[in-house]
Each structure stands twice: as C-alpha cells, then as structure tokens.
Design a protein around this motif. Structure first.
Motif, short mmCIF file in Angstrom:
data_model
loop_
_atom_site.label_atom_id
_atom_site.label_comp_id
_atom_site.label_asym_id
_atom_site.label_seq_id
_atom_site.Cartn_x
_atom_site.Cartn_y
_atom_site.Cartn_z
N GLU A 132 0.70 -1.11 -0.01
CA GLU A 132 0.04 0.07 0.09
C GLU A 132 0.87 1.21 -0.03
OE1 GLU A 132 -4.02 1.62 2.16
OE2 GLU A 132 -2.64 0.43 3.39
N ILE A 133 1.78 1.22 0.61
CA ILE A 133 2.87 2.34 0.86
C ILE A 133 3.43 2.53 -0.29
CG2 ILE A 133 4.89 3.23 1.83
CD1 ILE A 133 3.91 2.00 4.51
N ILE A 134 3.81 1.56 -0.85
CA ILE A 134 4.65 1.83 -2.44
C ILE A 134 3.68 2.42 -3.43
CG2 ILE A 134 5.71 0.18 -4.35
CD1 ILE A 134 7.22 -1.29 -2.14
N ALA A 135 2.55 1.36 -3.48
CA ALA A 135 1.60 2.07 -4.45
C ALA A 135 1.28 3.59 -4.23
CB ALA A 135 0.22 1.32 -4.30
N LEU A 136 0.84 3.95 -3.15
CA LEU A 136 0.58 5.37 -2.92
C LEU A 136 1.71 6.29 -3.06
CD1 LEU A 136 -1.22 5.18 0.48
CD2 LEU A 136 -2.45 5.88 -1.77
N SER A 137 3.02 5.92 -2.99
CA SER A 137 4.19 6.71 -3.23
C SER A 137 4.51 6.42 -4.67
CB SER A 137 5.24 6.29 -2.45
OG SER A 137 6.43 6.95 -2.72
N VAL A 138 4.98 5.48 -5.29
CA VAL A 138 5.39 5.31 -6.72
C VAL A 138 4.35 5.45 -7.56
CG1 VAL A 138 6.43 3.69 -8.35
CG2 VAL A 138 7.16 3.74 -5.50
N LEU A 139 3.15 4.68 -7.38
CA LEU A 139 2.14 5.04 -8.53
C LEU A 139 1.47 6.37 -8.38
CD1 LEU A 139 0.65 1.20 -8.32
CD2 LEU A 139 2.19 2.09 -9.97
N GLN A 140 0.97 6.73 -7.25
CA GLN A 140 0.32 7.82 -7.25
C GLN A 140 0.99 8.97 -6.92
OE1 GLN A 140 -3.05 7.63 -8.06
NE2 GLN A 140 -2.16 5.62 -8.57
N GLY A 141 2.10 9.13 -6.43
CA GLY A 141 3.16 10.35 -6.38
C GLY A 141 2.78 11.00 -4.90
#
Length: 178
Positions: A132-141
């Motif tokens: 979830e943290i990776i998705a919010l950071s990497v994918l969503q910026g």
C-alpha cells in the motif's frame, strides 16, 4: 489529471454529475492502488466500487474540497484493510505463487507481460502495508507526509517503511533476475 475544486464543491452540494466527473478523474488511480494492495483485480474492483458508494454517500462531510483525492484514498485504504482481514479469515484459499506460475507458464506471454508478472509476484511477497505504501508513493506520487495522513501513521514511520519496502522489493527483483 487535475481535479476541479469547483466541481468538488458542487458535488458536496449534491450535484451528481459533478461527483461523477471528479470521481472519474481519480478512478484509475484508486484501482491501481487497490490492485497493488490487494493483488487481484476482482477484489480491487470491489474495493473501488465500495469506495465510490461510501464517498458518494459521505461527500457532504468532506471539509476541504482540495483534499478530495486524499480523502478518497483514505476511504479506499480502509476498504483494502477490510479485504485483507477477509484474506486472513480465509487464508490458504488463494495461492499467489501458483497463480504467478500459471501465468508465466503460458507460452505466448510477451517479455513485457513477463516483467509485469515478475513485479507483481515480488509485490505479492510484500505485506499489505508495504504494498500500500509503495502504491501510494510510486504509483500515485504522494509524499510521505500525505501517505502518513491517509494511513493515520507518523510521517517518520511511513518514510522508514517506504525506504525499507523499496529496498526489499529491489532485492527481490534483483534475485528474480538472476
């Protein structure tokens, strides 16, 4: 895509069309986060649908129109946590390794799809919060501060977890390449 704050305000006042328009601006982002967090498209679609319904019902409670997207991500995060709780209750009913093996065994899989499967497989080996943290950071910026707000955790904790999760993912991908 930039969200029109005036449309969020209109949605808060009950304009269904404006709500549909601002939701459409972030629907694909919600789906990507849900998919990378939950690991399968069916549950990701369910989580996004449930998020849409909850947000539509609660849009009048949104205090700041400019925080529409983080508000939606927070609702999605809660929905994803509930799905993960369901996974725990029904564990051993889905084998991600078997699923990934099946995909990679198909003869007509292109190299791009194989790379995507490799990344998804590595993400699948991370825990839910790491994904979830990776998705919010990497994918969503999102910044670590924004992620901390969405997840209700201290910024320093999110920053540390993001750094460790990315390092862990990188190591898995390097190991898979060899």
């Amino acid at each position: 895509m930039v969200i029109d704050i005036s449309k969020v305000e209109a949605a808060r006042q009950g304009d269904k069309d404006c709500f549909a328009q601002v939701y459409a601006c972030i629907a694909s982002d919600l789906y990507k986060v849900a998919l990378y967090t939950l690991g399968n498209s069916y549950d990701a679609e369910d989580a996004v649908s449930e998020t849409f319904i909850e947000a539509y019902r609660g849009i009048t409670n949104l205090r700041d129109a400019s925080s529409f997207k983080p508000w939606m991500m927070k609702i999605l995060s809660i929905r994803c946590k509930r799905k993960v709780s369901d996974y725990v209750k029904h564990k051993n009913t889905f084998d991600i390794d078997n699923f990934m093996t099946t995909l990679t065994d198909q003869a007509d899989v292109s190299s791009e799809v194989t790379e995507q499967v490799t990344v998804l497989s590595a993400l699948g080996r991370l825990n839910r919060q790491e994904r979830e943290i990776i998705a919010l950071s990497v994918l969503q910026g999102y910044t670590t501060k924004e992620i901390a707000t969405i997840l209700g955790s201290p910024q320093g904790t999110i920053s540390s977890k993001l750094h460790r999760s990315l390092a862990k993912l990188r190591k898995m991908l390097e190991t898979d390449d060899n």
